[in-house]
Design a protein around this motif. Sequence first.
Motif, PDB file in Angstrom:
ATOM      1  N   LYS A 160      91.632 -45.854  62.758  1.00  0.00           N
ATOM      2  CA  LYS A 160      91.118 -45.998  61.382  1.00  0.00           C
ATOM      3  C   LYS A 160      89.890 -46.902  61.368  1.00  0.00           C
ATOM      4  N   ALA A 161      89.971 -48.014  62.105  1.00  0.00           N
ATOM      5  CA  ALA A 161      88.848 -48.959  62.132  1.00  0.00           C
ATOM      6  C   ALA A 161      87.610 -48.339  62.762  1.00  0.00           C
ATOM      7  N   MET A 162      87.805 -47.443  63.742  1.00  0.00           N
ATOM      8  CA  MET A 162      86.690 -46.801  64.448  1.00  0.00           C
ATOM      9  C   MET A 162      86.199 -45.526  63.766  1.00  0.00           C
ATOM     10  N   GLY A 163      86.848 -45.146  62.697  1.00  0.00           N
ATOM     11  CA  GLY A 163      86.477 -43.896  62.035  1.00  0.00           C
ATOM     12  C   GLY A 163      86.855 -42.672  62.843  1.00  0.00           C
ATOM     13  N   GLY A 164      87.820 -42.830  63.753  1.00  0.00           N
ATOM     14  CA  GLY A 164      88.346 -41.703  64.502  1.00  0.00           C
ATOM     15  C   GLY A 164      87.474 -41.201  65.628  1.00  0.00           C
ATOM     16  N   LYS A 165      86.465 -41.971  66.040  1.00  0.00           N
ATOM     17  CA  LYS A 165      85.616 -41.498  67.139  1.00  0.00           C
ATOM     18  C   LYS A 165      84.987 -42.671  67.880  1.00  0.00           C
ATOM     19  N   GLY A 166      84.617 -42.386  69.152  1.00  0.00           N
ATOM     20  CA  GLY A 166      83.943 -43.394  69.958  1.00  0.00           C
ATOM     21  C   GLY A 166      84.756 -43.816  71.168  1.00  0.00           C
ATOM     22  N   LYS A 167      84.153 -44.689  71.996  1.00  0.00           N
ATOM     23  CA  LYS A 167      84.794 -45.199  73.200  1.00  0.00           C
ATOM     24  C   LYS A 167      85.592 -46.472  72.889  1.00  0.00           C
ATOM     25  N   PHE A 168      86.727 -46.588  73.551  1.00  0.00           N
ATOM     26  CA  PHE A 168      87.514 -47.808  73.364  1.00  0.00           C
ATOM     27  C   PHE A 168      88.093 -48.265  74.695  1.00  0.00           C
ATOM     28  N   ALA A 169      88.377 -49.562  74.758  1.00  0.00           N
ATOM     29  CA  ALA A 169      89.014 -50.168  75.931  1.00  0.00           C
ATOM     30  C   ALA A 169      90.378 -50.707  75.521  1.00  0.00           C
ATOM     31  N   ALA A 170      91.259 -50.836  76.498  1.00  0.00           N
ATOM     32  CA  ALA A 170      92.589 -51.375  76.232  1.00  0.00           C
ATOM     33  C   ALA A 170      92.940 -52.415  77.279  1.00  0.00           C
ATOM     34  N   MET A 171      93.684 -53.436  76.857  1.00  0.00           N
ATOM     35  CA  MET A 171      94.116 -54.486  77.772  1.00  0.00           C
ATOM     36  C   MET A 171      95.572 -54.830  77.495  1.00  0.00           C
ATOM     37  N   TYR A 195      93.307 -37.774  67.610  1.00  0.00           N
ATOM     38  CA  TYR A 195      91.911 -38.207  67.503  1.00  0.00           C
ATOM     39  C   TYR A 195      91.134 -37.755  68.741  1.00  0.00           C
ATOM     40  N   PRO A 196      90.781 -36.477  68.822  1.00  0.00           N
ATOM     41  CA  PRO A 196      90.118 -35.934  70.019  1.00  0.00           C
ATOM     42  C   PRO A 196      88.742 -36.522  70.291  1.00  0.00           C
ATOM     43  N   ASP A 197      88.133 -37.161  69.302  1.00  0.00           N
ATOM     44  CA  ASP A 197      86.795 -37.727  69.487  1.00  0.00           C
ATOM     45  C   ASP A 197      86.824 -39.183  69.943  1.00  0.00           C
ATOM     46  N   MET A 198      88.019 -39.684  70.239  1.00  0.00           N
ATOM     47  CA  MET A 198      88.145 -41.041  70.783  1.00  0.00           C
ATOM     48  C   MET A 198      88.420 -40.966  72.277  1.00  0.00           C
ATOM     49  N   THR A 199      87.725 -41.819  73.062  1.00  0.00           N
ATOM     50  CA  THR A 199      87.806 -41.736  74.521  1.00  0.00           C
ATOM     51  C   THR A 199      88.043 -43.121  75.124  1.00  0.00           C
ATOM     52  N   PRO A 200      89.094 -43.276  75.935  1.00  0.00           N
ATOM     53  CA  PRO A 200      89.274 -44.557  76.649  1.00  0.00           C
ATOM     54  C   PRO A 200      88.267 -44.678  77.785  1.00  0.00           C
ATOM     55  N   ILE A 201      87.803 -45.888  78.064  1.00  0.00           N
ATOM     56  CA  ILE A 201      86.790 -46.071  79.114  1.00  0.00           C
ATOM     57  C   ILE A 201      87.415 -46.114  80.506  1.00  0.00           C
ATOM     58  N   SER A 202      88.738 -46.205  80.592  1.00  0.00           N
ATOM     59  CA  SER A 202      89.408 -46.251  81.899  1.00  0.00           C
ATOM     60  C   SER A 202      90.759 -45.556  81.791  1.00  0.00           C
ATOM     61  N   GLU A 203      91.229 -45.031  82.918  1.00  0.00           N
ATOM     62  CA  GLU A 203      92.512 -44.330  82.928  1.00  0.00           C
ATOM     63  C   GLU A 203      93.674 -45.295  82.733  1.00  0.00           C
ATOM     64  N   GLN A 204      93.552 -46.484  83.253  1.00  0.00           N
ATOM     65  CA  GLN A 204      94.575 -47.510  83.095  1.00  0.00           C
ATOM     66  C   GLN A 204      94.022 -48.646  82.251  1.00  0.00           C
ATOM     67  N   ASP A 228      77.967 -49.479  74.659  1.00  0.00           N
ATOM     68  CA  ASP A 228      78.239 -48.533  73.577  1.00  0.00           C
ATOM     69  C   ASP A 228      79.704 -48.537  73.149  1.00  0.00           C
ATOM     70  N   LEU A 229      80.461 -49.540  73.606  1.00  0.00           N
ATOM     71  CA  LEU A 229      81.871 -49.644  73.236  1.00  0.00           C
ATOM     72  C   LEU A 229      82.013 -49.779  71.720  1.00  0.00           C
ATOM     73  N   GLN A 230      83.001 -49.082  71.158  1.00  0.00           N
ATOM     74  CA  GLN A 230      83.205 -49.146  69.705  1.00  0.00           C
ATOM     75  C   GLN A 230      84.585 -49.654  69.299  1.00  0.00           C
ATOM     76  N   GLY A 231      85.491 -49.759  70.260  1.00  0.00           N
ATOM     77  CA  GLY A 231      86.824 -50.223  69.917  1.00  0.00           C
ATOM     78  C   GLY A 231      87.526 -50.903  71.077  1.00  0.00           C
ATOM     79  N   PHE A 232      88.460 -51.775  70.743  1.00  0.00           N
ATOM     80  CA  PHE A 232      89.232 -52.505  71.750  1.00  0.00           C
ATOM     81  C   PHE A 232      90.630 -52.736  71.196  1.00  0.00           C
ATOM     82  N   VAL A 233      91.639 -52.461  72.037  1.00  0.00           N
ATOM     83  CA  VAL A 233      93.023 -52.717  71.637  1.00  0.00           C
ATOM     84  C   VAL A 233      93.688 -53.570  72.706  1.00  0.00           C
ATOM     85  N   GLY A 234      94.392 -54.611  72.268  1.00  0.00           N
ATOM     86  CA  GLY A 234      95.063 -55.517  73.198  1.00  0.00           C
ATOM     87  C   GLY A 234      96.531 -55.650  72.867  1.00  0.00           C
TER      88      GLY A 234
END
Length: 344
Positions: A160-171, A195-204, A228-234
């Motif tokens: 929701k915060a990213m508007g359903g699209k863009g690159k994101f990282a997770a930790m 959300y098919p338009d959202m892409t993680p920057i790493s497999e893990q 160009d990162l647009q989202g981060f989840v921890g």
Amino acid sequence: MKRYSRRILAFISLLMILSLVAACSPKGNNQSASDGEDVFEIVMVAKHEGIPWFDDMRKGVEEFNNEYKGKVKAWQIAPEGGDPAKQVQMVEDLIAQGVDAIAVVPNDPDAMRPVLERAKEKGIIIISHEAAGLADVVDYDVEAFDNKSFGVLMFDELAKAMGGKGKFAAMVGGLTMETHMEWYNAGVEHIKANYPDMTPISEQPYEDKNDDKIARDKALEILNAHPDLQGFVGTSVSAGSNMASVLKERNNTDVKVVSLGIPSVSGPYLEDGFMAHAQTWRPADVGYASVNLAYKILAGEEIKDGIDLGRPGYESIKITDKVVYGNAPLELKKGTFEPGKYPF
């Protein structure tokens, strides 16, 4: 003289019998209280010493100890640096001490399994938290809520915060941490399906070991490598708060941060716009509930659906396959931080 000798021998024999009875009695750690009841020793083995999350959990354990003074002796320990091997050794030491119950939040449930099996063989009551995969070993695992739903909520708020699209990282705190990975895996599956338009920057996901310095270094590494990162989840408090801190230093509100959080740490970043959403549960409450459950088992109470473990969200628990579920999620959002509302 013979009559006196026989009396002395009889007295010595009586002393020997009493000594044998004492040796065969239940464990010596159950010290007799003034009212004749046993004093049960219950120890919480948390993940990491000296971080706000487990400092708050200790408050709940201490509150229980104070409320049940004369019936229990309850306290919390944890390894420095969150080292799984040190945590396992702490449990080994508690087995040797002969405590009555151990509550544990494992850094690595698989590494913890063998030592918990040994504890059970010694008759020690075992309660786990954030380790539903150990339910076949422990007496009960205590969870504040359904973990998959918690993970879906976290990643849905990111979308929701990213508007359903863009690159994101997770930790995550660690790739071996069961609940962190359960939240992550459930959340990623939700993103893939919705959300098919959202892409993680790493497999893990990246991992921070629940350590602020590591989390900050990883945040800098991610931002520098992915402008160009647009989202981060921890899934750890350290992950979200340190990413938000770095973004604040750069005055960057374009990267949307969603994370596990606690009000005292995450609140300022939420209010200033460097964090979009945080969610949590009260560590003190689950600490209290876990040691309370151990006490109820030791005291011979029946454990069943609907019992009250004495804290908000745990007043009417549900039990499925030895996993105890409360209903205690807490969402943190901008504009909800009235003074004194959150005690942690």
